[in-house]
Scaffold this motif. Structure first.
Motif, PDB file in Angstrom:
ATOM      1  N   HIS A  79       0.828  -1.200   0.000  1.00  0.00           N
ATOM      2  CA  HIS A  79       0.000   0.000   0.000  1.00  0.00           C
ATOM      3  C   HIS A  79       0.869   1.261   0.000  1.00  0.00           C
ATOM      4  N   HIS A 131      -3.207   9.729   1.191  1.00  0.00           N
ATOM      5  CA  HIS A 131      -2.480   8.661   1.882  1.00  0.00           C
ATOM      6  C   HIS A 131      -1.637   9.202   3.029  1.00  0.00           C
ATOM      7  N   TRP A 182     -12.931   7.193  -0.534  1.00  0.00           N
ATOM      8  CA  TRP A 182     -12.549   7.562   0.824  1.00  0.00           C
ATOM      9  C   TRP A 182     -13.786   8.011   1.583  1.00  0.00           C
ATOM     10  N   ASP A 233      -9.287   4.835   4.029  1.00  0.00           N
ATOM     11  CA  ASP A 233      -9.071   4.446   2.636  1.00  0.00           C
ATOM     12  C   ASP A 233      -9.905   3.199   2.371  1.00  0.00           C
ATOM     13  N   HIS A 237      -7.074  -2.053  -2.265  1.00  0.00           N
ATOM     14  CA  HIS A 237      -5.668  -2.291  -1.925  1.00  0.00           C
ATOM     15  C   HIS A 237      -5.377  -1.996  -0.447  1.00  0.00           C
TER      16      HIS A 237
HETATM   17 FE   LIG Z   1      -4.743   3.527  -0.770  1.00  0.00          FE
END
Ligand SMILES: [Fe+2]
Length: 312
Positions: A79, A131, A182, A233, A237
């Motif tokens: 990630h 992120h 998100w 998130d 992934h």
């Molecule tokens: Fe991500």
């Protein structure tokens, strides 16, 4: 935006308007908001002739195995080590030599959003910001979860009925976001910022906590007057290695064991301080306008203090 350690410094929330802050285009300020401080950690390397290649991949504020057993080291290796890294590398390639080169990450996000007509750099820029913010939202070594500060809890009670009501709304939003995206817990300082607004000034009713979903890379920076406090998130992934298709389990573990309420509390205090400073700025402008109007309307022979006083 990743910090080596979560931001814990909280600006004094004072009713005084003495400390003026410059305003970020989306409402953030350059000194009261942690975001602006953090953006400076994106070190720019200026070449001798032109600005080029800018943002660096910052590590999470803890070792890659520090979120185990909920979020495995393998997940973070992919990630952060691959997905997040790729966003940074692609962003640098996209902006080098363009008008976006040399801007802060937040400015790149807002400018490349381009009022909905996205420029190519938007998705990578927003994903880098998202992120960084996500990594910092979590507390390592099983120390996350719990409850927010008393101040924040009061507002949560007001706006969601209870802390449990907030958690349920956040979880539901994360579970029902279709596809990648998100979910944000944010402090919203609504103001009708248009010329023909009936009441363009803020009111206490405008300042409230909200839970909002965003698709793909979109984040609240582009909406203006939203101050993100927490995000999760929900791209696959983020959880597929550890939870496969069990997204609800990932969301529950995130809320129960990973959320750093210390970081959220700090962001909340920063948001309130920023909003307060902007209110001061608005008030100062309003008074200036009033004074200007008063002077313009005054009789020609009016005498103003300190201007026509003659010592004898
Ligand atoms: Fe991500």
């Amino acid at each position: 935006m990743v910090l080596p350690l979560p931001a814990t410094t909280t600006p004094t929330s004072s009713s005084s308007c003495s400390a003026f802050l410059s305003r970020h285009p989306n409402g953030f300020t350059s000194s009261a908001s942690e975001f602006s401080n953090k953006q400076r950690r994106f070190i720019r390397k200026h070449g001798p002739a032109k600005i080029s290649a800018t943002f660096e991949l910052k590590p999470p504020p803890y070792p890659l195995n520090a979120l185990e057993p909920i979020m495995s080291q393998e997940t973070l290796e992919y990630h952060w080590g691959k997905h997040h890294r790729t966003y940074v590398e692609n962003l640098n390639k996209q902006i080098v030599g363009t008008d976006l080169d040399g801007l802060s990450l937040e400015e790149v996000v807002v400018n490349s959003y381009n009022k909905g007509d996205l420029l190519p750099a938007f998705n990578n820029a927003a994903q880098v910001w998202n992120h960084d913010f996500f990594w910092e939202s979590m507390k390592p070594r099983g120390g996350g979860g719990g409850k927010p500060s008393e101040d924040l809890l009061k507002l949560i009670d007001r706006d969601f009925g209870s802390f449990e009501g907030f958690v349920n709304e956040f979880k539901t939003a994360a579970q029902t976001q279709f596809g990648s995206g998100w979910v944000w817990f944010a402090y919203k300082d609504s103001r009708l910022d248009v010329g023909n607004a009936v009441n363009p000034l803020r009111s206490d009713e405008d300042k409230k906590l909200v839970v909002v979903k965003s698709p793909n890379a979109v984040n609240p920076l582009i909406w203006g007057y939203y101050y993100p406090l927490l995000t999760i998130d929900i791209w696959e992934h983020a959880y597929y290695i550890d939870f496969q298709n069990r997204r609800p389990d990932y969301i529950s573990m995130f809320m129960d064991k990973l959320v750093s309420w210390e970081v959220v509390n700090s962001r909340f205090e920063n948001a309130k301080a920023t909003v307060e400073q902007m209110e001061c700025e608005d008030e100062r402008k309003r008074r200036q306008e009033e004074e200007r109007f008063t002077i313009d309307e005054a009789p020609a022979n009016a005498v103003f203090p300190d201007t026509d006083i003659v010592s004898e």
